[in-house]
Design a protein around this motif. Structure first.
Motif, PDB file in Angstrom:
ATOM      1  N   GLY A  41       0.829  -1.207   0.000  1.00  0.00           N
ATOM      2  CA  GLY A  41       0.000   0.000   0.000  1.00  0.00           C
ATOM      3  C   GLY A  41       0.861   1.253   0.000  1.00  0.00           C
ATOM      4  O   GLY A  41       0.582   2.216  -0.726  1.00  0.00           O
ATOM      5  N   VAL A  42       1.942   1.233   0.792  1.00  0.00           N
ATOM      6  CA  VAL A  42       2.866   2.373   0.790  1.00  0.00           C
ATOM      7  C   VAL A  42       3.469   2.538  -0.604  1.00  0.00           C
ATOM      8  O   VAL A  42       3.637   3.661  -1.091  1.00  0.00           O
ATOM      9  CB  VAL A  42       3.952   2.180   1.865  1.00  0.00           C
ATOM     10  CG1 VAL A  42       4.936   3.322   1.840  1.00  0.00           C
ATOM     11  CG2 VAL A  42       3.318   2.088   3.228  1.00  0.00           C
ATOM     12  N   THR A  43       3.779   1.404  -1.269  1.00  0.00           N
ATOM     13  CA  THR A  43       4.296   1.482  -2.641  1.00  0.00           C
ATOM     14  C   THR A  43       3.309   2.187  -3.555  1.00  0.00           C
ATOM     15  O   THR A  43       3.690   3.044  -4.362  1.00  0.00           O
ATOM     16  CB  THR A  43       4.542   0.055  -3.163  1.00  0.00           C
ATOM     17  OG1 THR A  43       5.341  -0.636  -2.228  1.00  0.00           O
ATOM     18  CG2 THR A  43       5.227   0.095  -4.492  1.00  0.00           C
ATOM     19  N   GLY A  44       2.009   1.834  -3.419  1.00  0.00           N
ATOM     20  CA  GLY A  44       0.988   2.506  -4.229  1.00  0.00           C
ATOM     21  C   GLY A  44       0.964   4.001  -3.980  1.00  0.00           C
ATOM     22  O   GLY A  44       0.833   4.801  -4.908  1.00  0.00           O
ATOM     23  N   LEU A  45       1.113   4.398  -2.704  1.00  0.00           N
ATOM     24  CA  LEU A  45       1.138   5.836  -2.395  1.00  0.00           C
ATOM     25  C   LEU A  45       2.326   6.507  -3.069  1.00  0.00           C
ATOM     26  O   LEU A  45       2.208   7.621  -3.589  1.00  0.00           O
ATOM     27  CB  LEU A  45       1.234   6.048  -0.885  1.00  0.00           C
ATOM     28  CG  LEU A  45       0.021   5.693  -0.045  1.00  0.00           C
ATOM     29  CD1 LEU A  45       0.269   6.105   1.388  1.00  0.00           C
ATOM     30  CD2 LEU A  45      -1.207   6.377  -0.563  1.00  0.00           C
ATOM     31  N   TYR A  46       3.497   5.840  -3.078  1.00  0.00           N
ATOM     32  CA  TYR A  46       4.665   6.436  -3.730  1.00  0.00           C
ATOM     33  C   TYR A  46       4.393   6.628  -5.223  1.00  0.00           C
ATOM     34  O   TYR A  46       4.792   7.633  -5.807  1.00  0.00           O
ATOM     35  CB  TYR A  46       5.897   5.551  -3.553  1.00  0.00           C
ATOM     36  CG  TYR A  46       6.435   5.506  -2.148  1.00  0.00           C
ATOM     37  CD1 TYR A  46       6.162   6.521  -1.254  1.00  0.00           C
ATOM     38  CD2 TYR A  46       7.226   4.457  -1.729  1.00  0.00           C
ATOM     39  CE1 TYR A  46       6.658   6.473   0.032  1.00  0.00           C
ATOM     40  CE2 TYR A  46       7.726   4.403  -0.454  1.00  0.00           C
ATOM     41  CZ  TYR A  46       7.436   5.410   0.427  1.00  0.00           C
ATOM     42  OH  TYR A  46       7.932   5.356   1.688  1.00  0.00           O
ATOM     43  N   ILE A  47       3.698   5.647  -5.840  1.00  0.00           N
ATOM     44  CA  ILE A  47       3.404   5.801  -7.269  1.00  0.00           C
ATOM     45  C   ILE A  47       2.454   6.975  -7.472  1.00  0.00           C
ATOM     46  O   ILE A  47       2.616   7.779  -8.397  1.00  0.00           O
ATOM     47  CB  ILE A  47       2.847   4.489  -7.830  1.00  0.00           C
ATOM     48  CG1 ILE A  47       3.947   3.424  -7.812  1.00  0.00           C
ATOM     49  CG2 ILE A  47       2.335   4.670  -9.243  1.00  0.00           C
ATOM     50  CD1 ILE A  47       3.472   2.049  -8.132  1.00  0.00           C
ATOM     51  N   LEU A  48       1.449   7.122  -6.578  1.00  0.00           N
ATOM     52  CA  LEU A  48       0.552   8.274  -6.672  1.00  0.00           C
ATOM     53  C   LEU A  48       1.315   9.583  -6.524  1.00  0.00           C
ATOM     54  O   LEU A  48       0.918  10.608  -7.081  1.00  0.00           O
ATOM     55  CB  LEU A  48      -0.519   8.203  -5.589  1.00  0.00           C
ATOM     56  CG  LEU A  48      -1.679   7.249  -5.792  1.00  0.00           C
ATOM     57  CD1 LEU A  48      -2.650   7.381  -4.643  1.00  0.00           C
ATOM     58  CD2 LEU A  48      -2.372   7.556  -7.095  1.00  0.00           C
ATOM     59  N   LEU A  49       2.411   9.549  -5.743  1.00  0.00           N
ATOM     60  CA  LEU A  49       3.188  10.768  -5.495  1.00  0.00           C
ATOM     61  C   LEU A  49       4.302  10.955  -6.530  1.00  0.00           C
ATOM     62  O   LEU A  49       5.204  11.755  -6.304  1.00  0.00           O
ATOM     63  CB  LEU A  49       3.804  10.709  -4.094  1.00  0.00           C
ATOM     64  CG  LEU A  49       2.830  10.880  -2.940  1.00  0.00           C
ATOM     65  CD1 LEU A  49       3.444  10.457  -1.627  1.00  0.00           C
ATOM     66  CD2 LEU A  49       2.384  12.319  -2.843  1.00  0.00           C
ATOM     67  N   ASN A  50       4.268  10.224  -7.645  1.00  0.00           N
ATOM     68  CA  ASN A  50       5.264  10.343  -8.717  1.00  0.00           C
ATOM     69  C   ASN A  50       6.671   9.986  -8.248  1.00  0.00           C
ATOM     70  O   ASN A  50       7.638  10.588  -8.725  1.00  0.00           O
ATOM     71  CB  ASN A  50       5.292  11.757  -9.319  1.00  0.00           C
ATOM     72  CG  ASN A  50       3.939  12.173  -9.826  1.00  0.00           C
ATOM     73  OD1 ASN A  50       3.249  12.942  -9.188  1.00  0.00           O
ATOM     74  ND2 ASN A  50       3.544  11.612 -10.942  1.00  0.00           N
ATOM     75  N   ALA A  51       6.804   9.049  -7.295  1.00  0.00           N
ATOM     76  CA  ALA A  51       8.133   8.635  -6.843  1.00  0.00           C
ATOM     77  C   ALA A  51       8.330   7.185  -7.257  1.00  0.00           C
ATOM     78  O   ALA A  51       8.335   6.287  -6.428  1.00  0.00           O
ATOM     79  CB  ALA A  51       8.280   8.816  -5.342  1.00  0.00           C
ATOM     80  N   GLU A  52       8.514   6.950  -8.569  1.00  0.00           N
ATOM     81  CA  GLU A  52       8.539   5.577  -9.063  1.00  0.00           C
ATOM     82  C   GLU A  52       9.749   4.818  -8.539  1.00  0.00           C
ATOM     83  O   GLU A  52       9.655   3.635  -8.195  1.00  0.00           O
ATOM     84  CB  GLU A  52       8.568   5.551 -10.589  1.00  0.00           C
ATOM     85  CG  GLU A  52       7.370   6.189 -11.254  1.00  0.00           C
ATOM     86  CD  GLU A  52       7.545   7.674 -11.439  1.00  0.00           C
ATOM     87  OE1 GLU A  52       8.614   8.197 -11.060  1.00  0.00           O
ATOM     88  OE2 GLU A  52       6.618   8.319 -11.951  1.00  0.00           O
ATOM     89  N   PHE A  53      10.898   5.501  -8.460  1.00  0.00           N
ATOM     90  CA  PHE A  53      12.105   4.800  -8.017  1.00  0.00           C
ATOM     91  C   PHE A  53      11.975   4.374  -6.563  1.00  0.00           C
ATOM     92  O   PHE A  53      12.312   3.233  -6.202  1.00  0.00           O
ATOM     93  CB  PHE A  53      13.325   5.707  -8.221  1.00  0.00           C
ATOM     94  CG  PHE A  53      14.623   5.039  -7.904  1.00  0.00           C
ATOM     95  CD1 PHE A  53      15.112   4.039  -8.718  1.00  0.00           C
ATOM     96  CD2 PHE A  53      15.354   5.399  -6.783  1.00  0.00           C
ATOM     97  CE1 PHE A  53      16.302   3.411  -8.427  1.00  0.00           C
ATOM     98  CE2 PHE A  53      16.537   4.781  -6.488  1.00  0.00           C
ATOM     99  CZ  PHE A  53      17.013   3.785  -7.311  1.00  0.00           C
ATOM    100  N   VAL A  54      11.460   5.271  -5.715  1.00  0.00           N
ATOM    101  CA  VAL A  54      11.275   4.912  -4.305  1.00  0.00           C
ATOM    102  C   VAL A  54      10.281   3.760  -4.191  1.00  0.00           C
ATOM    103  O   VAL A  54      10.441   2.863  -3.355  1.00  0.00           O
ATOM    104  CB  VAL A  54      10.808   6.144  -3.500  1.00  0.00           C
ATOM    105  CG1 VAL A  54      10.737   5.813  -2.029  1.00  0.00           C
ATOM    106  CG2 VAL A  54      11.734   7.307  -3.712  1.00  0.00           C
ATOM    107  N   ALA A  55       9.265   3.746  -5.060  1.00  0.00           N
ATOM    108  CA  ALA A  55       8.288   2.653  -5.033  1.00  0.00           C
ATOM    109  C   ALA A  55       8.962   1.321  -5.349  1.00  0.00           C
ATOM    110  O   ALA A  55       8.719   0.311  -4.672  1.00  0.00           O
ATOM    111  CB  ALA A  55       7.168   2.942  -6.031  1.00  0.00           C
ATOM    112  N   GLY A  56       9.838   1.314  -6.354  1.00  0.00           N
ATOM    113  CA  GLY A  56      10.534   0.078  -6.695  1.00  0.00           C
ATOM    114  C   GLY A  56      11.407  -0.412  -5.561  1.00  0.00           C
ATOM    115  O   GLY A  56      11.424  -1.605  -5.226  1.00  0.00           O
ATOM    116  N   ILE A  57      12.136   0.537  -4.945  1.00  0.00           N
ATOM    117  CA  ILE A  57      13.008   0.159  -3.827  1.00  0.00           C
ATOM    118  C   ILE A  57      12.175  -0.342  -2.656  1.00  0.00           C
ATOM    119  O   ILE A  57      12.558  -1.282  -1.946  1.00  0.00           O
ATOM    120  CB  ILE A  57      13.879   1.369  -3.425  1.00  0.00           C
ATOM    121  CG1 ILE A  57      14.788   1.753  -4.576  1.00  0.00           C
ATOM    122  CG2 ILE A  57      14.692   1.066  -2.199  1.00  0.00           C
ATOM    123  CD1 ILE A  57      15.766   0.713  -4.964  1.00  0.00           C
TER     124      ILE A  57
END
Lengths: 164, 102
Positions: A41-57
């Motif tokens: 779920g936190v990963t999904g929030l990062y994608i919503l926030l345009n932080a794709e690299f942080v989401a992958g990590i």
């Protein structure tokens, strides 16, 4: 915009629902497995926030590595079901009161603050900008983090090793 | 319309869940899980502030990556300590680990 709102509320509901399972489940293995949807779920929030690299990590390190590490330690300590010790202490009500008071104070604080807005726009390709920043202005942070990582991994090996 | 406040309130709730786990759990590994929840709440804040208050700077995402790295270090050392404690006192119930308590 409406799609963003739907995605946010779905992710928030999933995170909080599985988060409650993590903190209240009487079975430690259920808690550890329920951590995975919270991290996703936190990963999904990062994608919503345009932080794709942080989401992958986040997926690689939290949902992958840390959850597996936690499950390994559960299996190596209390073992199997993990039901041998009572999982909750007698401070349930007072702990709930403290956590609820903290959440209420934080929520009131952030809703009554006017957050400023700086200039600029997010770069189109954030992984590139992160790499430039890590090897440019933030080089000292990068090197310091890598030294801490090395020291802590050596320390973990030495602490977990069997005594001769 | 999702604003910065939505993310901050959500992260406050996740942080409170982590505090509740740390305060009420007896199993040391479950306390470490609560700490991971709190670190995730902080990371949501960092990335949300990066997007909504300073989109030109990448510092929020940089800090989030550093926090993820240090959380991995903390998990490795914490879980190694749990293994060492289990090996010497045969329990990871933090109420029973009172060898150094006066």
């Amino acid at each position: 915009m409406i799609g963003e709102a739907i995605a946010f509320y779905l992710l928030a509901a999933a995170m909080l629902g599985f988060g409650v399972v993590v903190v209240t489940s009487p079975n430690i293995v259920h808690s550890a497995v329920a951590l995975v949807p919270v991290f996703l779920g936190v990963t999904g929030l990062y994608i919503l926030l345009n932080a794709e690299f942080v989401a992958g990590i986040q997926v690689l390190i939290y949902a992958g590595a840390i959850t597996v590490l936690i499950l390994f330690v559960i299996m190596l300590t209390v073992g199997g079901t993990g039901l041998r010790i009572p999982e909750r202490n007698e401070q349930g009500p007072i702990g709930f009161a403290v956590a609820a008071a903290l959440a209420a104070m934080l929520a009131i604080g952030v809703t009554h603050t006017a957050w400023g807005r700086g200039g600029g726009a997010l770069p189109a390709y954030t992984p590139g900008a992160i790499g430039q920043s890590f090897l440019g202005p933030n080089l000292l942070v990068f090197e310091g983090t890598s030294v801490v990582l090395l020291v802590s991994l050596i320390g973990a090996i030495i602490i977990a090793r069997k005594e001769e | 319309m999702i604003t910065l406040t939505h993310y901050l309130v959500l992260s406050a709730l996740v942080f409170a869940l982590g505090v509740y786990a740390v305060l009420t759990r007896r199993n040391g590994v479950a306390i470490l899980m609560g700490i991971e929840l709190m670190l995730n709440a902080a990371n949501i804040n960092l990335v949300a502030f990066n997007k909504y208050t300073a989109p030109g700077a990448m510092q929020g995402q940089i800090f989030a990556l550093v926090v993820i790295t240090l959380a991995a270090c903390e998990a490795a050392v914490g879980l190694a300590l749990m293994l060492a404690v289990y090996r010497s006192v045969e329990t990871i119930d933090v109420d029973e680990i009172n060898l150094m308590k006066w």
